[in-house]
Design a protein around this motif. Sequence first.
Motif, mmCIF file in Angstrom:
data_model
loop_
_atom_site.group_PDB
_atom_site.id
_atom_site.type_symbol
_atom_site.label_atom_id
_atom_site.label_comp_id
_atom_site.label_asym_id
_atom_site.label_seq_id
_atom_site.Cartn_x
_atom_site.Cartn_y
_atom_site.Cartn_z
ATOM 1 N N ALA A 160 3.425 -14.173 -8.021
ATOM 2 C CA ALA A 160 4.157 -14.095 -6.928
ATOM 3 C C ALA A 160 4.248 -13.075 -5.765
ATOM 4 C CB ALA A 160 5.822 -14.771 -6.870
ATOM 5 N N TRP A 161 4.223 -12.097 -6.316
ATOM 6 C CA TRP A 161 4.047 -10.770 -5.359
ATOM 7 C C TRP A 161 2.652 -10.501 -4.968
ATOM 8 C CZ3 TRP A 161 7.982 -7.810 -4.001
ATOM 9 C CH2 TRP A 161 9.026 -7.858 -4.644
ATOM 10 N N GLY A 162 1.590 -11.260 -5.270
ATOM 11 C CA GLY A 162 0.428 -11.051 -4.704
ATOM 12 C C GLY A 162 0.551 -11.768 -3.260
ATOM 13 N N TYR A 163 1.244 -13.012 -3.283
ATOM 14 C CA TYR A 163 1.253 -13.781 -2.002
ATOM 15 C C TYR A 163 2.216 -13.123 -1.228
ATOM 16 C CZ TYR A 163 -0.954 -17.660 -4.682
ATOM 17 O OH TYR A 163 -1.642 -18.258 -5.471
ATOM 18 N N ILE A 164 3.538 -12.801 -1.579
ATOM 19 C CA ILE A 164 4.374 -11.753 -0.933
ATOM 20 C C ILE A 164 3.560 -10.662 -0.150
ATOM 21 C CG2 ILE A 164 6.289 -10.365 -0.776
ATOM 22 C CD1 ILE A 164 7.485 -12.086 -3.169
ATOM 23 N N TYR A 165 3.098 -9.718 -0.757
ATOM 24 C CA TYR A 165 2.144 -8.594 -0.484
ATOM 25 C C TYR A 165 1.124 -9.035 0.626
ATOM 26 C CZ TYR A 165 4.273 -5.704 -3.947
ATOM 27 O OH TYR A 165 5.242 -4.983 -4.760
ATOM 28 N N ARG A 166 0.725 -10.181 0.433
ATOM 29 C CA ARG A 166 -0.489 -10.537 1.502
ATOM 30 C C ARG A 166 0.288 -10.970 2.635
ATOM 31 N NH1 ARG A 166 -4.904 -15.206 0.170
ATOM 32 N NH2 ARG A 166 -3.110 -16.558 0.117
ATOM 33 N N GLY A 167 1.442 -11.816 2.485
ATOM 34 C CA GLY A 167 2.331 -12.361 3.632
ATOM 35 C C GLY A 167 2.867 -11.252 4.601
ATOM 36 N N VAL A 168 3.052 -9.831 3.846
ATOM 37 C CA VAL A 168 3.464 -9.038 4.835
ATOM 38 C C VAL A 168 2.251 -8.426 5.520
ATOM 39 C CG1 VAL A 168 4.278 -6.504 4.570
ATOM 40 C CG2 VAL A 168 5.196 -8.331 3.040
ATOM 41 N N ALA A 169 1.300 -8.163 5.089
ATOM 42 C CA ALA A 169 0.227 -7.679 5.614
ATOM 43 C C ALA A 169 -0.258 -8.642 6.854
ATOM 44 C CB ALA A 169 -1.084 -7.719 4.702
ATOM 45 N N LYS A 170 -0.221 -9.796 6.457
ATOM 46 C CA LYS A 170 -0.229 -10.905 7.781
ATOM 47 C C LYS A 170 0.639 -10.868 8.750
ATOM 48 C CE LYS A 170 -2.852 -14.187 4.920
ATOM 49 N NZ LYS A 170 -2.768 -15.634 4.257
ATOM 50 N N TYR A 171 1.963 -10.391 8.387
ATOM 51 C CA TYR A 171 3.101 -10.263 9.367
ATOM 52 C C TYR A 171 2.608 -9.088 10.168
ATOM 53 C CZ TYR A 171 7.806 -8.814 11.012
ATOM 54 O OH TYR A 171 8.554 -8.027 11.924
ATOM 55 N N TYR A 172 2.140 -8.150 9.552
ATOM 56 C CA TYR A 172 1.803 -6.829 10.639
ATOM 57 C C TYR A 172 0.580 -7.239 11.478
ATOM 58 C CZ TYR A 172 5.157 -4.022 8.207
ATOM 59 O OH TYR A 172 6.372 -3.335 7.843
ATOM 60 N N LEU A 173 -0.218 -8.116 10.959
ATOM 61 C CA LEU A 173 -1.228 -8.759 11.865
ATOM 62 C C LEU A 173 -0.975 -9.711 12.800
ATOM 63 C CD1 LEU A 173 -3.986 -9.130 8.881
ATOM 64 C CD2 LEU A 173 -4.143 -7.340 11.080
#
Length: 306
Positions: A160-173
Motif C-alpha cells: 500500500a505504501w508504494g501507492y501512497i508515496y507515488r500519490g504524494v509525488a503526483k500531488y507535488y506535480l
Amino acid sequence: MIMKKFTYLIASLMLSATVSAQSSAALFNRAVQKYYDQDFKGAVEDYTKVIERNPRDAKAYLSRGIAKYYLQDFEAAIADQDKAIEIKPDYADAYFNKGDCYYNLQRYNDAIAMYTKTLEIKPKDAMGLVSRGLTKQYIENYQGAVEDFNLCVKYHPRLAWGYIYRGVAKYYLGQHKEAIVDYSKAIRIQPLSDAYFNRANSEIALNDQAAGMKDYNKAIGINPKHYKALHNRGLLKTVQNDNKGAVEDFTRAVVINPHYGDAYYNRGVAKLNLGQKDGACTDFKKARELGQIKSKAAIEKNCGGE
C-alpha cells in the motif's frame, strides 16, 4: 606417543574452535538483544568483541554500523558498512545502510547513489526503491520519485505504501486526480490513515471540500493522534467558518505535537476570527518561538508588534 600427542592437539584445537565459535555466536546474539532493547551502546560493545574474534565477519560490521546509526554516529556507521562491503562486495544491505547514513548527513545525492547500488544488486528491493524515491522527492525531483514508485508497485503490487508515496509525488506535480487514484488503490489494499489523509489533501486541492472533510474524519478515526490530519481538518473548518471546531482541532494537534508551529499559528487565526485577540496573540507568539514564518507579521498587525 607422538601420534597420540598429535591427535590430542588436533582434538584440543577443534574443541577450542568450537568453543570460540559458540562464544562468538553468544556474543552476537547478546548484541542483537541489546539492539532490540535499544541499548545501542551496549550492542556496539558486543559487536566489537565479535569482530575482535573474527575480523572477517561482515555481518558483525554491518550490525555494528546499524547500532552506530541509531547513536547518530553516522560517519562511524559508514566506516563499518564500508568494512562489510570490503569483505563482501555484493552486500546490498550495507550499501542501503550507507544510503540511510548519507541521507541523515544531508548528502542526498550520495544517498541516492548508495540506494542505486543496492538496486543494482537487488533490483526489486522494496526498501531500496522506496528510499531512493523518497530521497528524490525530498530534493524535489518528483518525476524521478514517481519513476521509482512505479517500479515499487510493479514489483510489489500489494504494498500500500508504494501507492501512497507515488500519490504524494503526483500531488507535488499537481496531478491531483492521478494521486487520488493511487490513494484509493492503497486504501483497497490496506485502509491506512495516511492514505485517507493524503487523498483528502488532493480532494481539497480540487476544491472538493465535502470529500476532503470525509477523508480527514476517516484518517482521524483510524489514528486519533494523526496531528497533521487534525491540523488540516482545522484549516478546512476555518475556511467553512467553523472557527470553534477549528480551535478544537488545532488544540488536539498541539497537545500531540507541542512543537507544531503551524498549528499554533492557525489556532491564533481561528481565535482572532472568534474575537479572542489575547488568545490569538499568545498563539502567534508561541508560533514565532517555534520558527513559524507568518507569525511575525501576524504579531505586528494584531498584537502591537510585541
